[in-house]
Write a protein that holds these residues in place. Structure first.
Motif, PDB file in Angstrom:
ATOM      1  N   VAL A 238       0.845  -1.143   0.017  1.00 39.28           N
ATOM      2  CA  VAL A 238      -0.016   0.047  -0.039  1.00 39.28           C
ATOM      3  C   VAL A 238       0.776   1.320  -0.074  1.00 39.28           C
ATOM      4  O   VAL A 238       0.468   2.247  -0.421  1.00 39.28           O
ATOM      5  N   GLN A 239       2.103   1.271   0.272  1.00 38.75           N
ATOM      6  CA  GLN A 239       2.937   2.326   0.573  1.00 38.75           C
ATOM      7  C   GLN A 239       3.060   3.293  -0.645  1.00 38.75           C
ATOM      8  O   GLN A 239       2.969   4.570  -0.500  1.00 38.75           O
ATOM      9  N   PRO A 240       3.223   2.588  -1.778  1.00 42.70           N
ATOM     10  CA  PRO A 240       3.399   3.477  -3.048  1.00 42.70           C
ATOM     11  C   PRO A 240       1.909   4.451  -3.277  1.00 42.70           C
ATOM     12  O   PRO A 240       2.091   5.667  -4.026  1.00 42.70           O
ATOM     13  N   ALA A 269       8.199  16.723  -9.537  1.00 45.12           N
ATOM     14  CA  ALA A 269       7.542  15.963  -8.774  1.00 45.12           C
ATOM     15  C   ALA A 269       7.064  14.474  -9.358  1.00 45.12           C
ATOM     16  O   ALA A 269       7.480  13.710  -8.647  1.00 45.12           O
ATOM     17  N   ALA A 270       7.186  14.502 -10.797  1.00 39.06           N
ATOM     18  CA  ALA A 270       7.052  13.132 -11.355  1.00 39.06           C
ATOM     19  C   ALA A 270       8.219  12.433 -11.403  1.00 39.06           C
ATOM     20  O   ALA A 270       8.040  11.180 -11.018  1.00 39.06           O
ATOM     21  N   ILE A 271       9.316  12.800 -11.485  1.00 37.49           N
ATOM     22  CA  ILE A 271      10.591  12.333 -11.153  1.00 37.49           C
ATOM     23  C   ILE A 271      10.840  11.873 -10.024  1.00 37.49           C
ATOM     24  O   ILE A 271      11.003  10.512  -9.626  1.00 37.49           O
ATOM     25  N   GLY A 276      10.675   7.300  -6.020  1.00 43.58           N
ATOM     26  CA  GLY A 276      10.335   6.931  -4.916  1.00 43.58           C
ATOM     27  C   GLY A 276       9.423   5.698  -4.962  1.00 43.58           C
ATOM     28  O   GLY A 276       9.539   4.362  -4.200  1.00 43.58           O
ATOM     29  N   VAL A 277       8.498   5.411  -6.073  1.00 46.37           N
ATOM     30  CA  VAL A 277       7.886   4.339  -6.366  1.00 46.37           C
ATOM     31  C   VAL A 277       8.786   3.207  -6.510  1.00 46.37           C
ATOM     32  O   VAL A 277       8.671   1.763  -5.994  1.00 46.37           O
ATOM     33  N   PHE A 278       9.958   3.237  -7.574  1.00 44.72           N
ATOM     34  CA  PHE A 278      10.669   2.278  -7.802  1.00 44.72           C
ATOM     35  C   PHE A 278      11.453   1.850  -6.513  1.00 44.72           C
ATOM     36  O   PHE A 278      11.523   0.598  -6.388  1.00 44.72           O
ATOM     37  N   THR A 279      12.044   2.652  -5.750  1.00 42.46           N
ATOM     38  CA  THR A 279      12.588   2.313  -4.376  1.00 42.46           C
ATOM     39  C   THR A 279      11.689   1.427  -3.447  1.00 42.46           C
ATOM     40  O   THR A 279      12.213   0.577  -3.016  1.00 42.46           O
ATOM     41  N   LEU A 280      10.464   1.729  -3.435  1.00 45.59           N
ATOM     42  CA  LEU A 280       9.608   1.098  -2.609  1.00 45.59           C
ATOM     43  C   LEU A 280       9.423  -0.476  -3.166  1.00 45.59           C
ATOM     44  O   LEU A 280       9.401  -1.319  -2.564  1.00 45.59           O
TER      45      LEU A 280
END
Length: 291
Positions: A238-240, A269-271, A276-280
């Motif tokens: 759920v974190q993303p 912000a998009a970058i 961030g999503v990739f890291t998660l």
């Protein structure tokens, strides 16, 4: 604990929406009254909510407060209370859109510091994502282009503080229950903000007391939804979706406060969110390999 990712995602979306409303209320009140006083009153209500939850989960306040690492727990609570003050100041100075665009980098800071602070392994892919994410932050801030404002560093400072709070939360979770950590989050923050905020007390008009009440309720309700989210689904699933707070807060800033979305902020912000999503997702894959 059940595992219902669909319900967890719905609860996380609801959580981010409530927290975005809370941020809008904070900006309104913080622009009219001293930020320290606003955060202090908010913490009074939050502390009462935290104590009630911790008592229910642990059986008693004494059980909830029992810890072998009180210094770190208190430091966590103090750090979060100060971070909230800094972030509300950022809302007042920059608005919701730009503040949240910069603040969105906090998962990248957590990933970058998880190695030296927690001893976790960070592979080259996640380091690459962290680097790309901070390029996004630089695009938002635009240093060296004649339009950079030092005020833009305020939400970045809040992001660093929140990342440190997150890392300390991971650290104490090795020995303490979530109820104990939640107890110290509310009580340490309430004590510190009361000691500071009372010196900045200002009279409020009746209408703004209504907004203050909504701020307190939204804060408690948002944390209740967050607790329910993690009760029904794994955090990695759920974190993303927590990034939707950026979308909701930006929409609120645009519609209610008349803010504008500059092109560099949208691109940056998009970058940041993408990195961030990739890291998660990489953390989720690493956790599965360890399991």
């Amino acid at each position: 604990m059940t595992n219902n990712p669909r319900l967890g995602i719905m609860l996380m979306i609801a959580t981010t929406f409530v927290f975005a409303l809370q941020d809008g209320l904070s900006q309104h009140l913080g622009s009219r009254y001293n930020v320290l006083m606003v955060v202090m009153i908010r913490y009074w209500f939050f502390a009462a909510f935290v104590i009630a939850i911790a008592r229910r989960q642990s059986g008693s306040i004494r059980n909830a407060a029992r810890t072998s690492q009180p210094v770190v727990q208190i430091a966590r609570g103090l750090l979060l209370s100060f971070e909230i003050c800094v972030m509300v100041a950022g809302f007042v100075l920059l608005g919701l859109i730009e503040s949240h665009a910069v603040f969105a980098c906090y998962p990248l800071i957590i990933a970058a510091l998880s190695g030296p602070i927690l001893g976790e392994s960070v592979g080259w892919r996640r380091w690459a994502a962290i680097g790309v994410g901070f390029v996004g932050v630089m695009i938002i801030l635009q240093p060296g282009f004649g339009v950079f404002s030092p005020a833009a560093l305020v939400p970045f400072a809040a992001a660093v503080m929140f990342a440190l709070y997150g890392l300390l939360t991971r650290y104490v979770a090795r020995k303490d229950s979530s109820a104990t950590s939640f107890f110290y989050t509310g009580t340490a923050g309430a004590v510190s903000m009361t000691a500071i905020g009372l010196w900045f007390w200002e009279p409020m008009i009746p209408t703004d007391w209504i907004f203050m009440g909504l701020l307190c309720v939204s804060g408690a309700f948002g944390h209740y939804l967050l607790i329910r989210t993690y009760e029904v689904a794994e955090a990695s699933a759920v974190q993303p979706f927590a990034y939707l707070q950026l979308v909701f807060a930006s929409t609120l800033g645009f519609v209610v406060f008349g803010e504008t979305l500059r092109l560099n902020v949208a691109i940056g912000a998009a970058i940041v969110v993408g990195a961030g999503v990739f890291t998660l997702l990489r953390e989720r894959m690493a956790a599965r390999r360890r399991a």
